[in-house]
Design an enzyme around this catalytic site. Structure first.
Site, PDB file in Angstrom:
ATOM      1  N   ASP A  65       0.789  -1.170   0.108  1.00  0.00           N
ATOM      2  CA  ASP A  65      -0.055   0.168   0.025  1.00  0.00           C
ATOM      3  C   ASP A  65       1.140   1.204  -0.072  1.00  0.00           C
ATOM      4  OD1 ASP A  65      -1.720   2.147   0.575  1.00  0.00           O
ATOM      5  OD2 ASP A  65      -2.715   1.075   2.210  1.00  0.00           O
ATOM      6  N   TYR A 156     -10.011  15.784 -16.457  1.00  0.00           N
ATOM      7  CA  TYR A 156      -8.735  15.005 -15.876  1.00  0.00           C
ATOM      8  C   TYR A 156      -8.239  16.012 -14.853  1.00  0.00           C
ATOM      9  CZ  TYR A 156      -4.771  11.945 -16.482  1.00  0.00           C
ATOM     10  OH  TYR A 156      -3.761  10.859 -16.180  1.00  0.00           O
ATOM     11  N   LYS A 163       0.112  13.931 -12.525  1.00  0.00           N
ATOM     12  CA  LYS A 163       0.953  13.484 -13.535  1.00  0.00           C
ATOM     13  C   LYS A 163       2.101  14.618 -13.975  1.00  0.00           C
ATOM     14  CE  LYS A 163      -0.810   9.514 -14.450  1.00  0.00           C
ATOM     15  NZ  LYS A 163      -0.093   8.173 -14.231  1.00  0.00           N
TER      16      LYS A 163
END
Length: 265
Positions: A65, A156, A163
């Site tokens: 995780d 987005y 990103k």
């Protein structure tokens, strides 16, 4: 078999439609031994089922995780002890609240901003640091990004910002690890029909537009993206680092971003 004898780890396989699964198949087909991670027991069941359906055995599965540093450290300690040296690390992880992908970016919550960057970008830094003691001198680290890091993409929003942070992290990590011969790169995949992508409003329309405007008049496949990542993990890419490789049938290169594309109906 250009990866014969190579060993590494891939983080982020969720289901048979995921880009990560295409990468896993490309790595295996070229002779690599690939360990996989899962976030929790529920996700482990999905990965186990996927491997069983494909009659794939002997794959090391590790819980990781990435929001918990202790599980990252434990994962790489285990894989380092098993493999000795790691030849590649592939990061296929990203997450943002659905509410932070829709509407106005200005309405992104503070908690949502932090979580998206933590899971989608900082995790690459944390993983690279945990892997560093075990990485072979010519190892490759590869992550997945998207055009939304550079251009405004409808719906987005927060993921595009995350990103962008991921791509910047690639460059800084490449400088840190370059003296050891370790390469760090990103692959920018075009729109691919994954379950995660279908969570983006208007995504089906984006696929239709991609087929109209890309030079190859089609969308990329899992296999094509998998082969690009496989290449960057191999010694064939030994002179490439700090780069973003576009694998999107030319969509990003012909001056048409997703928001402009919506006007091409």
């Amino acid at each position: 078999m250009i990866l014969k004898g190579k060993k590494g780890i891939l983080l982020g396989v969720a289901n048979h439609r995921s880009i990560a699964w295409g990468i896993f198949k490309s790595l295996q087909e070229q002779g690599a031994e690939v360990a996989l991670t899962y976030m929790n027991e529920r996700m482990k069941g999905s990965v186990d089922k996927l491997l069983a359906e494909q009659n794939i055995t002997g794959v090391e599965l590790l819980e990781c995780d990435v929001s918990r540093q202790e599980t990252i450290d434990a994962t790489f300690k285990t894989i380092g002890e098993k493999f000795g040296k790691i030849d590649f690390v592939v990061h296929c992880l990203a997450f943002a609240n659905k509410a932070d992908l829709e509407g106005r970016f200005i309405d992104t919550s503070r908690d949502g901003f932090g979580m998206a960057n933590d899971i989608s970008a900082y995790s690459l830094v944390a993983i690279s640091k945990a892997a560093e003691p075990y990485l072979a001198p010519d190892a490759g680290i590869v992550c997945l990004t998207y055009l939304g890091a550079e251009r405004i993409c409808n719906n987005y929003n927060m993921m595009g910002v995350a990103k962008a942070a991921l791509e910047a992290s690639v460059r800084y990590l490449a400088v840190d690890l370059g003296p050891k011969g370790i390469r760090v790169n990103a692959v920018s995949a075009g729109p691919v029909n994954t379950l995660a992508a279908r969570g983006i409003a208007g995504f089906t329309k984006m696929l239709t537009i991609q087929e109209k405007v890309s030079p190859l008049r089609r969308i990329n496949t899992q296999e094509e993206i998998g082969d690009a990542v496989m290449f960057l993990c191999s010694n064939l890419a030994r002179g490439i680092t700090a780069q973003t490789l576009y694998v999107d049938c030319g969509f990003a290169q012909v001056g048409v971003g997703p928001m402009e594309a919506y006007k091409l109906d």
